[in-house]
Design an enzyme around this catalytic site. Structure first.
Site, PDB file in Angstrom:
ATOM      1  N   TRP A  29       0.841  -1.210   0.000  1.00 56.16           N
ATOM      2  CA  TRP A  29       0.000   0.000   0.000  1.00 56.16           C
ATOM      3  C   TRP A  29       0.870   1.251   0.000  1.00 56.16           C
ATOM      4  O   TRP A  29       0.528   2.265  -0.586  1.00 56.16           O
ATOM      5  CB  TRP A  29      -0.897  -0.016   1.239  1.00 56.16           C
ATOM      6  CG  TRP A  29      -1.704   1.239   1.424  1.00 56.16           C
ATOM      7  CD1 TRP A  29      -2.945   1.496   0.939  1.00 56.16           C
ATOM      8  CD2 TRP A  29      -1.315   2.416   2.162  1.00 56.16           C
ATOM      9  NE1 TRP A  29      -3.362   2.752   1.320  1.00 56.16           N
ATOM     10  CE2 TRP A  29      -2.372   3.340   2.068  1.00 56.16           C
ATOM     11  CE3 TRP A  29      -0.184   2.771   2.883  1.00 56.16           C
ATOM     12  CZ2 TRP A  29      -2.328   4.588   2.671  1.00 56.16           C
ATOM     13  CZ3 TRP A  29      -0.132   4.014   3.478  1.00 56.16           C
ATOM     14  CH2 TRP A  29      -1.206   4.906   3.372  1.00 56.16           C
ATOM     15  N   HIS A  30       2.055   1.134   0.650  1.00 57.55           N
ATOM     16  CA  HIS A  30       2.900   2.316   0.773  1.00 57.55           C
ATOM     17  C   HIS A  30       3.505   2.760  -0.548  1.00 57.55           C
ATOM     18  O   HIS A  30       3.865   3.925  -0.695  1.00 57.55           O
ATOM     19  CB  HIS A  30       4.014   2.071   1.797  1.00 57.55           C
ATOM     20  CG  HIS A  30       3.517   2.084   3.195  1.00 57.55           C
ATOM     21  ND1 HIS A  30       2.937   0.985   3.774  1.00 57.55           N
ATOM     22  CD2 HIS A  30       3.477   3.066   4.124  1.00 57.55           C
ATOM     23  CE1 HIS A  30       2.580   1.293   5.010  1.00 57.55           C
ATOM     24  NE2 HIS A  30       2.881   2.549   5.245  1.00 57.55           N
ATOM     25  N   GLY A  31       3.644   1.862  -1.476  1.00 53.89           N
ATOM     26  CA  GLY A  31       4.195   2.323  -2.745  1.00 53.89           C
ATOM     27  C   GLY A  31       4.574   1.188  -3.662  1.00 53.89           C
ATOM     28  O   GLY A  31       4.636   0.022  -3.260  1.00 53.89           O
ATOM     29  N   PHE A  73       2.584   8.402  -0.725  1.00 54.59           N
ATOM     30  CA  PHE A  73       1.895   7.115  -0.662  1.00 54.59           C
ATOM     31  C   PHE A  73       0.442   7.295  -1.054  1.00 54.59           C
ATOM     32  O   PHE A  73      -0.346   6.432  -1.020  1.00 54.59           O
ATOM     33  CB  PHE A  73       2.001   6.494   0.735  1.00 54.59           C
ATOM     34  CG  PHE A  73       3.445   6.360   1.200  1.00 54.59           C
ATOM     35  CD1 PHE A  73       4.450   6.051   0.276  1.00 54.59           C
ATOM     36  CD2 PHE A  73       3.786   6.563   2.513  1.00 54.59           C
ATOM     37  CE1 PHE A  73       5.772   5.940   0.686  1.00 54.59           C
ATOM     38  CE2 PHE A  73       5.109   6.446   2.927  1.00 54.59           C
ATOM     39  CZ  PHE A  73       6.090   6.138   2.014  1.00 54.59           C
TER      40      PHE A  73
END
Lengths: 297, 474
Positions: free
Chosen positions: B322-324, B474
């Site tokens: 999800w962060h990247g 993000f």
């Protein structure tokens, strides 16, 4: 009652905040990254003090160190042209406008030489505001220059403290420099050890062009003649930039413009003491060229 | 618009003033918040406003459809998921998948040319997508009634204090607040200002100063010795905490000024005594989102231990991703799963939950060891790629290369002092939601001197350029 309480809290916070700034700045000057109180070593305090006393001159010069180190006001005075060089460290049109608003009427110049330089037009204008906030004799009035940036604002508080308690050290100029009445600063003769530069572009802060236009509008509104002058940078440095023409095009639109990088031939070693500043030989040469300006009164 | 910008310093008072001038007209207040939120977001790039608008309008309509239809509910939910996750996937992951696809081919000796789209990632897309998805998911599960007020719903999705980096609010918590008349309460305003003040301190003093050191170390990781790299990891731990929890504090504080309560997003995670506790206190709104909408639907801990372990790995990997769009985030998630699973297997994942521990030797040991593990995991998160992360680990664990850290350029005295100040203040407030709550115990004069000292620290020690918040990417 509640509003009174809130007001007293706000006043308390303002006073205690200012006290922290002053106490910290006095006791830990090396650990105060956001106080840049520069009086000793520079020439602005001398110049801004002299500015308060000057009136009715013929030629007023504004701009950065390129102006006050490059144009020797003494030579103009010798020709009977009353001159004051109002330049200051990295002065951008923001500070020029601010100074003109305060002093133009009293100085009443017949011609204003607006020194413009691409290296200044990429600036965020903080350095010159700090110089002004630290050195302008009427500190209180520099609030508009201090507002909006932590460094300038804290320096303003610190400067205000010194002004109120008159606790400044005696002014001293850098040992290599001599301040001359009229604003010119002479650097002990030295020669530039030329460096190599990679080709690059000036990354302009375009707001400064608008500020310059507003500055010119002030002069126009008072019917004061002006010319725009670019003092030379060392050719090695200046011609390593690929968008000099962009700068010239922008300035050309604003009035009569003399770019001495192109109008005269300069030698890196003979005429400069660093990549940006003329030495005394170069300054004499530029001043001689300025004396040829047809716009001079 | 950045919270730590002059633009915001002008924007907030204007919006606040208008908001409270309109205090008797809830609908107009909501409309004002909507306009202000779109201005706030459009300050970066107004073109991306269309994405929020599309996402919000779609979920508003689907919410109503889900509520009223009996049959095609699954299809409506699928449409919401498809569009929202599709936009997120396209803007955030398209280039990554294309490149990974090409890299996979090279493993088999084939090379294919992939045209990268070089898509700009819209700020905050991961946050508002999850926020609006929670609305349709909750209506689908009949946990929430849809709203009929389009303006309120649009304002809920785009609510500017938490729009770009959370806390990710559930519709069930935040949306009803748009229908509640607001009252300007002195205590709430003071509490909001306290939280904003502390948030700015964490962002501008802690995070931004640590960032200077971290950037220097990580940009030339190959030139530094193991000790310096480890220090870089510790500073990054404080940077990301200061940056992200600082943002959350400013967001929560700002919302309070408008009479809104946002969820707590961080509960002093670096005082955790094991990894499980850390995850109950770090980015709480995201963890609980994944728990409710991913972990539980795929079985949670209801099945066998093996299945639960599988689910734990899934949630950590997805959370990392999800962060990247980078393998580093995936490996960071994996690292935390590997640290968490032993606690679960030993049935020790719920040992610590309350922040009421004292500074006993055993607690200090637990906190330090947890913090060390978290720092080591941050290295993967911060590294440019997996190769760099492993190169850093090999240097850190090769003690023969250790030497005096080379950090002369920075004023470590000040940063160390500020970190100590942060830890002392947060330790004293660790059982509170508001990180400055216990300052009320001080006499009034001391309390206000304390606040103005924080203000002074912000203005004296923060780097003067506006650095964006890490989580915006993000």
């Amino acid at each position: 009652m509640k509003y009174l309480r809130i007001l007293s809290i706000l006043i308390f916070i303002v006073i205690s905040y200012a006290s922290y700034v002053v106490v910290w700045g006095l006791h830990f000057p090396e650990d105060s990254p956001n106080i840049v109180y520069k009086r000793i070593g520079g020439s602005s305090a001398f110049r801004l003090n002299e500015l308060q006393k000057r009136k009715d001159i013929d030629v007023l010069i504004t701009g950065s160190s390129h102006a006050y180190r490059g144009i020797d006001s003494r030579y103009l005075e010798q020709k009977g042209i009353k001159t004051f060089n109002m330049g200051s460290s990295s002065q951008t049109p923001i500070q020029t406008k601010w100074l003109l608003k305060r002093h133009l009427d009293k100085l009443n110049p017949k011609l204003v030489i607006l020194e413009v330089d691409p290296s200044i037009f990429r600036s965020d204008a903080i350095e010159s505001s700090l110089d002004m906030v630290s050195n302008y004799p009427k500190v209180v009035s520099t609030l508009p220059l201090a507002w909006g940036h932590l460094k300038t604002f804290n320096t303003y508080i610190f400067s205000l403290y010194h002004a109120i308690f008159k606790s400044n050290e005696a002014l001293k100029i850098n040992w290599r420099d001599t301040y001359h009445i009229g604003g010119y600063v002479e650097r002990k003769l030295s020669y530039y050890q030329v460096e190599e530069f990679q080709e690059e572009r000036w990354d302009f802060n375009y707001d400064l062009f608008s500020e310059l236009e507003e500055t010119i509008d002030i002069l126009k509104s008072k019917d004061i003649n002006y010319v725009l002058v670019q003092a030379p940078l060392s050719p090695a440095f200046y011609f390593s930039h690929s968008n000099n023409q962009e700068f010239d095009d922008k300035i050309n639109k604003l009035g009569t413009y003399y770019n001495y990088n192109d109008l005269m031939k300069w030698d890196n070693k003979t005429h400069f003491y660093d990549k940006q500043h003329l030495n005394t030989i170069g300054a004499r040469r530029l001043t001689a060229a300025i004396l040829q300006l047809k716009e001079l009164p | 618009m950045l919270f730590n910008s002059l633009d915001f310093a002008y924007f907030l008072p204007i919006v606040l003033l208008l908001f409270w001038l309109l205090r008797n007209t809830l609908k107009t207040q909501n409309l004002l918040l909507l306009v202000a939120s779109y201005v706030f977001y459009g300050w970066w790039d107004w073109r991306f406003l269309s994405l929020i608008a599309i996402s919000s309008l779609l979920d508003y309509s689907i919410g109503l459809k889900l509520h009223h239809s009996q049959n095609n509910r699954k299809y409506w939910l699928a449409l919401s998921l498809l569009v929202n996750l599709g936009m997120l996937g396209f803007f955030k992951y398209a280039d990554f998948f294309a490149q990974s696809f090409a890299d996979a081919f090279t493993l088999f000796g084939q090379s294919i040319d992939v045209t990268r789209l070089n898509i700009i990632l819209p700020v905050g897309i991961s946050f508002y997508t999850f926020q609006t998805l929670s609305y349709t998911l909750d209506i689908y599960k009949r946990k929430l009634e849809p709203t009929n007020s389009l303006i309120s719903f649009l304002a809920f999705v785009s609510f500017f204090p938490q729009l770009v980096a959370g806390p990710i609010e559930r519709a069930s918590h935040l949306l009803p607040q748009f229908f509640k008349p607001k009252k300007l309460e002195y205590k709430m305003v003071i509490s909001g200002l306290q939280q904003m003040l502390w948030g700015f301190f964490k962002k501008m003093v802690i995070a931004d100063n640590c960032a200077i050191i971290v950037d220097q170390i990580f940009s030339q990781a190959g030139d530094h010795n193991g000790a310096t790299l480890l220090i870089g990891a510790v500073f990054f731990a404080f940077q990301i905490y200061g940056d992200f929890s600082g943002y959350s504090d400013i967001a929560i504080g700002t919302a309070k000024l408008f009479g809104f309560n946002l969820s707590q997003n961080f509960a002093f995670p670096y005082f955790s005594r094991d990894i499980a506790e850390f995850w109950r206190k770090w980015h709480i709104s995201l963890s609980s989102w994944f728990k409710d909408y991913l972990y539980i639907p795929i079985g949670g801990s209801r099945g066998t231990k093996a299945k639960t372990i599988r689910n734990i790995f899934i949630i950590f990997l997805v959370s990392g991703f999800w962060h990247g769009a980078n393998w580093t985030f995936l490996f960071w998630g994996l690292a935390h799963a590997l640290l968490f699973v032993p606690l679960f297997v030993l049935n020790r994942n719920r040992t610590f939950s309350q922040n009421n521990h004292n500074l006993s030797l055993i607690n200090i040991w637990r906190m330090l060891s947890t913090f060390t593990l978290v720092c080591l995991a941050w290295i993967i998160f911060r590294a440019q790629d997996i190769e760099q992360a492993f190169a850093i680990y090999s240097k850190i664990f090769d003690f023969s290369t250790w030497a005096k850290p080379a950090l002369q350029e920075f004023n470590l005295k000040i940063i160390a002092g500020m970190l100590l100040f942060l830890l002392v203040v947060e330790w004293n407030n660790k059982s509170e939601v508001n990180p400055l709550k216990n300052s009320y115990k001080m006499p009034a004069i001391l309390r206000w001197l304390f606040y103005s000292f924080i203000l002074f620290c912000i203005s004296m020690f923060s780097p003067t350029q506006e650095l964006p918040f890490i989580y915006f990417q993000f």
